[in-house]
Scaffold this motif. Structure first.
Motif, PDB file in Angstrom:
ATOM      1  N   GLU A   1      46.361  69.163   2.139  1.00 46.73           N
ATOM      2  CA  GLU A   1      46.472  67.713   2.023  1.00 46.73           C
ATOM      3  C   GLU A   1      45.371  67.080   2.875  1.00 46.73           C
TER       4      GLU A   1
ATOM      5  N   GLY B   1      45.564  67.774  12.584  1.00 44.72           N
ATOM      6  CA  GLY B   1      46.349  67.152  11.521  1.00 44.72           C
ATOM      7  C   GLY B   1      47.658  67.876  11.265  1.00 44.72           C
TER       8      GLY B   1
ATOM      9  N   ALA C   1      43.821  62.548  11.582  1.00 45.40           N
ATOM     10  CA  ALA C   1      43.440  63.081  12.896  1.00 45.40           C
ATOM     11  C   ALA C   1      42.024  62.650  13.251  1.00 45.40           C
TER      12      ALA C   1
ATOM     13  N   LEU D   1      49.963  66.693  13.862  1.00 46.22           N
ATOM     14  CA  LEU D   1      50.443  65.346  13.537  1.00 46.22           C
ATOM     15  C   LEU D   1      51.527  65.408  12.466  1.00 46.22           C
ATOM     16  N   GLU D   2      51.279  66.205  11.443  1.00 44.49           N
ATOM     17  CA  GLU D   2      52.247  66.346  10.360  1.00 44.49           C
ATOM     18  C   GLU D   2      53.555  66.930  10.876  1.00 44.49           C
TER      19      GLU D   2
ATOM     20  N   TYR E   1      45.098  63.939   3.735  1.00 43.14           N
ATOM     21  CA  TYR E   1      45.619  62.840   4.551  1.00 43.14           C
ATOM     22  C   TYR E   1      45.667  63.166   6.038  1.00 43.14           C
ATOM     23  N   TRP E   2      46.245  64.320   6.400  1.00 44.14           N
ATOM     24  CA  TRP E   2      46.472  64.631   7.807  1.00 44.14           C
ATOM     25  C   TRP E   2      45.178  64.923   8.551  1.00 44.14           C
ATOM     26  N   THR E   3      44.248  65.608   7.902  1.00 38.56           N
ATOM     27  CA  THR E   3      42.952  65.871   8.528  1.00 38.56           C
ATOM     28  C   THR E   3      42.214  64.559   8.738  1.00 38.56           C
TER      29      THR E   3
ATOM     30  N   TYR F   1      41.545  69.567  11.209  1.00 38.68           N
ATOM     31  CA  TYR F   1      42.594  70.079  10.317  1.00 38.68           C
ATOM     32  C   TYR F   1      43.780  70.581  11.150  1.00 38.68           C
TER      33      TYR F   1
ATOM     34  N   GLU G   1      55.543  64.328  12.600  1.00 37.03           N
ATOM     35  CA  GLU G   1      56.156  63.370  11.669  1.00 37.03           C
ATOM     36  C   GLU G   1      57.406  63.948  11.028  1.00 37.03           C
TER      37      GLU G   1
END
Length: 77
Positions: free
Chosen positions: A15, A64, A22, A67-68, A17-19, A61, A71
């Motif tokens: 995905e 990220g 970050a 971070l994921e 989005y997460w990279t 990455y 969440e």
């Protein structure tokens, strides 16, 4: 398969989005801009970004992923 190929395959399957998040939250002004570009990129340009800055993108990455994970973990508040 060498490490760079494995990383590129992982990044291409992941995905974006997460990279990108970050990069935008934790990166220098340069990497914040790369994060914006990564989010907007089509597949060939995404691959180009990954190949041009492989170590930096891999680091973001991994950030990220953290971070994921943050969440998706339950909050107890």
């Amino acid at each position: 398969m060498d490490m760079d190929t494995e990383r590129l395959d992982t990044l291409m399957a992941a995905e974006v989005y997460w990279t990108a998040l970050a990069m935008k939250q934790q990166g220098s002004r340069f990497y914040r801009a790369i994060g914006e570009a990564l989010e907007a990129a089509d597949v060939p340009n995404r691959r180009l970004i990954y190949q041009t800055w492989p170590d930096a993108v891999w680091d973001f990455y991994l950030r990220g992923l953290r971070l994921e994970a943050g969440e998706s973990s339950p909050s107890w508040g």
